[in-house]
Design a protein around this motif. Structure first.
Motif, PDB file in Angstrom:
ATOM      1  N   GLN A 138       0.208  -0.753 -17.219  1.00  0.00           N
ATOM      2  CA  GLN A 138       0.208   0.570 -17.849  1.00  0.00           C
ATOM      3  C   GLN A 138       1.115   1.545 -17.086  1.00  0.00           C
ATOM      4  O   GLN A 138       0.793   2.710 -16.891  1.00  0.00           O
ATOM      5  CB  GLN A 138      -1.211   1.122 -17.965  1.00  0.00           C
ATOM      6  CG  GLN A 138      -2.100   0.252 -18.814  1.00  0.00           C
ATOM      7  CD  GLN A 138      -3.544   0.722 -18.844  1.00  0.00           C
ATOM      8  OE1 GLN A 138      -3.951   1.591 -18.094  1.00  0.00           O
ATOM      9  NE2 GLN A 138      -4.317   0.119 -19.740  1.00  0.00           N
ATOM     10  N   GLY A 139       2.267   1.024 -16.634  1.00  0.00           N
ATOM     11  CA  GLY A 139       3.253   1.858 -15.975  1.00  0.00           C
ATOM     12  C   GLY A 139       3.052   2.037 -14.482  1.00  0.00           C
ATOM     13  O   GLY A 139       3.863   2.694 -13.822  1.00  0.00           O
ATOM     14  N   ALA A 140       2.008   1.447 -13.913  1.00  0.00           N
ATOM     15  CA  ALA A 140       1.762   1.599 -12.474  1.00  0.00           C
ATOM     16  C   ALA A 140       2.742   0.778 -11.648  1.00  0.00           C
ATOM     17  O   ALA A 140       3.079   1.159 -10.529  1.00  0.00           O
ATOM     18  CB  ALA A 140       0.327   1.193 -12.137  1.00  0.00           C
ATOM     19  N   VAL A 141       3.190  -0.341 -12.191  1.00  0.00           N
ATOM     20  CA  VAL A 141       4.158  -1.193 -11.491  1.00  0.00           C
ATOM     21  C   VAL A 141       5.427  -1.214 -12.333  1.00  0.00           C
ATOM     22  O   VAL A 141       5.465  -1.815 -13.406  1.00  0.00           O
ATOM     23  CB  VAL A 141       3.618  -2.628 -11.288  1.00  0.00           C
ATOM     24  CG1 VAL A 141       4.632  -3.482 -10.552  1.00  0.00           C
ATOM     25  CG2 VAL A 141       2.282  -2.611 -10.538  1.00  0.00           C
ATOM     26  N   THR A 142       6.439  -0.526 -11.846  1.00  0.00           N
ATOM     27  CA  THR A 142       7.703  -0.418 -12.578  1.00  0.00           C
ATOM     28  C   THR A 142       8.782  -1.246 -11.887  1.00  0.00           C
ATOM     29  O   THR A 142       8.632  -1.610 -10.716  1.00  0.00           O
ATOM     30  CB  THR A 142       8.163   1.053 -12.617  1.00  0.00           C
ATOM     31  OG1 THR A 142       8.442   1.471 -11.276  1.00  0.00           O
ATOM     32  CG2 THR A 142       7.113   1.958 -13.258  1.00  0.00           C
ATOM     33  N   GLU A 189       0.820  -1.213   0.000  1.00  0.00           N
ATOM     34  CA  GLU A 189       0.000   0.000   0.000  1.00  0.00           C
ATOM     35  C   GLU A 189       0.856   1.265   0.000  1.00  0.00           C
ATOM     36  O   GLU A 189       0.465   2.269  -0.572  1.00  0.00           O
ATOM     37  CB  GLU A 189      -0.961  -0.004   1.194  1.00  0.00           C
ATOM     38  CG  GLU A 189      -2.095  -0.998   1.061  1.00  0.00           C
ATOM     39  CD  GLU A 189      -3.102  -0.657  -0.029  1.00  0.00           C
ATOM     40  OE1 GLU A 189      -3.241   0.527  -0.409  1.00  0.00           O
ATOM     41  OE2 GLU A 189      -3.753  -1.592  -0.523  1.00  0.00           O
ATOM     42  N   LYS A 190       2.012   1.205   0.621  1.00  0.00           N
ATOM     43  CA  LYS A 190       2.928   2.352   0.622  1.00  0.00           C
ATOM     44  C   LYS A 190       3.360   2.697  -0.802  1.00  0.00           C
ATOM     45  O   LYS A 190       3.403   3.868  -1.187  1.00  0.00           O
ATOM     46  CB  LYS A 190       4.160   2.033   1.484  1.00  0.00           C
ATOM     47  CG  LYS A 190       5.263   3.069   1.422  1.00  0.00           C
ATOM     48  CD  LYS A 190       6.467   2.615   2.230  1.00  0.00           C
ATOM     49  CE  LYS A 190       7.669   3.513   2.023  1.00  0.00           C
ATOM     50  NZ  LYS A 190       8.861   3.007   2.720  1.00  0.00           N
ATOM     51  N   HIS A 191       3.682   1.677  -1.579  1.00  0.00           N
ATOM     52  CA  HIS A 191       4.216   1.891  -2.931  1.00  0.00           C
ATOM     53  C   HIS A 191       3.146   1.847  -4.026  1.00  0.00           C
ATOM     54  O   HIS A 191       3.343   2.428  -5.094  1.00  0.00           O
ATOM     55  CB  HIS A 191       5.308   0.863  -3.232  1.00  0.00           C
ATOM     56  CG  HIS A 191       6.488   0.991  -2.328  1.00  0.00           C
ATOM     57  ND1 HIS A 191       7.461   1.950  -2.498  1.00  0.00           N
ATOM     58  CD2 HIS A 191       6.841   0.298  -1.223  1.00  0.00           C
ATOM     59  CE1 HIS A 191       8.368   1.832  -1.541  1.00  0.00           C
ATOM     60  NE2 HIS A 191       8.018   0.838  -0.748  1.00  0.00           N
ATOM     61  N   LEU A 192       2.059   1.145  -3.744  1.00  0.00           N
ATOM     62  CA  LEU A 192       0.961   1.016  -4.711  1.00  0.00           C
ATOM     63  C   LEU A 192      -0.354   1.286  -3.977  1.00  0.00           C
ATOM     64  O   LEU A 192      -1.147   0.369  -3.719  1.00  0.00           O
ATOM     65  CB  LEU A 192       0.946  -0.392  -5.329  1.00  0.00           C
ATOM     66  CG  LEU A 192       2.189  -0.807  -6.111  1.00  0.00           C
ATOM     67  CD1 LEU A 192       2.163  -2.293  -6.423  1.00  0.00           C
ATOM     68  CD2 LEU A 192       2.287   0.003  -7.402  1.00  0.00           C
ATOM     69  N   PRO A 193      -0.607   2.551  -3.624  1.00  0.00           N
ATOM     70  CA  PRO A 193      -1.798   2.868  -2.831  1.00  0.00           C
ATOM     71  C   PRO A 193      -3.086   2.329  -3.473  1.00  0.00           C
ATOM     72  O   PRO A 193      -3.312   2.478  -4.672  1.00  0.00           O
ATOM     73  CB  PRO A 193      -1.808   4.398  -2.803  1.00  0.00           C
ATOM     74  CG  PRO A 193      -0.395   4.801  -3.080  1.00  0.00           C
ATOM     75  CD  PRO A 193       0.159   3.734  -3.986  1.00  0.00           C
ATOM     76  N   GLY A 194      -3.884   1.665  -2.630  1.00  0.00           N
ATOM     77  CA  GLY A 194      -5.166   1.138  -3.088  1.00  0.00           C
ATOM     78  C   GLY A 194      -5.111  -0.238  -3.716  1.00  0.00           C
ATOM     79  O   GLY A 194      -6.141  -0.788  -4.091  1.00  0.00           O
ATOM     80  N   VAL A 195      -3.934  -0.827  -3.819  1.00  0.00           N
ATOM     81  CA  VAL A 195      -3.820  -2.107  -4.520  1.00  0.00           C
ATOM     82  C   VAL A 195      -4.665  -3.200  -3.865  1.00  0.00           C
ATOM     83  O   VAL A 195      -5.246  -4.034  -4.556  1.00  0.00           O
ATOM     84  CB  VAL A 195      -2.344  -2.549  -4.667  1.00  0.00           C
ATOM     85  CG1 VAL A 195      -1.735  -2.951  -3.329  1.00  0.00           C
ATOM     86  CG2 VAL A 195      -2.222  -3.695  -5.658  1.00  0.00           C
TER      87      VAL A 195
END
Length: 108
Positions: free
Chosen positions: A87-91, A59-65
């Motif tokens: 679409q670039g959300a997870v790099t 959640e820290k790195h991908l809020p709302g996952v």
């Protein structure tokens, strides 16, 4: 007597063959990791979300996952598997940061 000798020879040969076969059989698979083992970036996303500490890192790195509407479609995938379709959300940089934070968590 020759029949008895032949029978004993057959039994001995079968015993030797059985021993050789037992020695060449594949060993049983290793025991699974203990249930207390913490998920890693190589774990399915659902496993990362199921653990409160690793969910906080996600959640820290991908809020709302953990509440994402498409979670059922990607929950069985790893972060690396999701990256190309995110679409670039997870790099790679985000995955590396998650990995570092997971490794910095105190031992379970």
């Amino acid at each position: 007597m020759p029949k008895l000798a032949a029978a004993l020879a057959s039994i001995a040969l079968a015993a030797v063959a059985g021993t050789a076969l037992a020695q060449t059989q594949t060993p049983p698979p290793a025991a699974p990791a203990p249930a207390t083992a913490r998920p890693t970036i190589a774990s399915p996303i659902k496993d990362l979300i199921a653990n409160s500490q690793t969910r906080a890192v996600l959640e820290k790195h991908l809020p709302g996952v953990s509440q994402h509407p498409a979670l059922p479609q990607f929950q069985n995938m790893t972060l690396a598997q999701v990256a190309p379709v995110s679409q670039g959300a997870v790099t790679p940089e985000i995955i590396a940061a998650i990995d570092a934070d997971l490794k910095a968590l105190p031992a379970a």
